[in-house]
Design a protein around this motif. Structure first.
Motif, PDB file in Angstrom:
ATOM      1  N   ARG A   2      44.291  46.209  28.813  1.00 61.56           N
ATOM      2  CA  ARG A   2      42.857  45.917  27.964  1.00 61.56           C
ATOM      3  C   ARG A   2      43.458  44.293  28.205  1.00 61.56           C
ATOM      4  O   ARG A   2      44.470  43.900  27.182  1.00 61.56           O
ATOM      5  N   LEU A   4      42.444  40.684  25.778  1.00 62.58           N
ATOM      6  CA  LEU A   4      41.675  39.032  25.510  1.00 62.58           C
ATOM      7  C   LEU A   4      41.620  37.628  25.746  1.00 62.58           C
ATOM      8  O   LEU A   4      43.347  37.747  25.943  1.00 62.58           O
ATOM      9  N   HIS A  43      36.453  39.850  25.930  1.00 61.54           N
ATOM     10  CA  HIS A  43      37.432  41.045  26.205  1.00 61.54           C
ATOM     11  C   HIS A  43      37.080  41.414  27.559  1.00 61.54           C
ATOM     12  O   HIS A  43      35.851  41.293  28.380  1.00 61.54           O
ATOM     13  N   GLU A  45      38.486  44.554  31.101  1.00 58.41           N
ATOM     14  CA  GLU A  45      39.398  45.931  31.010  1.00 58.41           C
ATOM     15  C   GLU A  45      40.565  45.889  31.579  1.00 58.41           C
ATOM     16  O   GLU A  45      41.217  47.640  31.944  1.00 58.41           O
ATOM     17  N   ALA A  50      39.905  39.620  34.104  1.00 57.60           N
ATOM     18  CA  ALA A  50      40.326  38.591  32.440  1.00 57.60           C
ATOM     19  C   ALA A  50      40.554  37.434  32.806  1.00 57.60           C
ATOM     20  O   ALA A  50      40.652  36.002  33.038  1.00 57.60           O
TER      21      ALA A  50
END
Length: 89
Positions: A2, A4, A43, A45, A50
């Protein structure tokens, strides 16, 4: 894994602080002890998602003008006992 994605404000730094960090071999900014103020957090996955989100956040005028920056940070999966664990539901 994951990720951020964070949009933060860029802190202004005085020329004397830059010179002192350069001369002493130290760090000018230490994100672990004094992180930049966050403006937006998202967020994702996987890495591809991202990067798409980071690209979208990079189109914000403050980022393009150099007042904010976008950071993509990998985060490890949290165990089921961790208070912020997401169970997928």
């Amino acid at each position: 894994m994951r990720f951020l994605i964070v949009r933060t404000e860029i802190r202004a730094v005085a020329d004397t602080d830059i010179a002192a960090a350069w001369a002493g071999g130290g760090r000018l900014r230490d994100e672990t002890s004094a992180p930049e103020p966050r403006r937006q957090v998202v967020h994702a996955e996987d890495r591809d998602a991202a990067l798409v989100l980071a690209r979208a956040l990079s189109s914000v005028g403050a980022v393009r003008a150099g007042r904010h920056r976008v950071k993509v940070l990998p985060i490890s999966d949290l165990g089921p006992a961790h208070p912020y664990h997401r169970d997928g539901g």
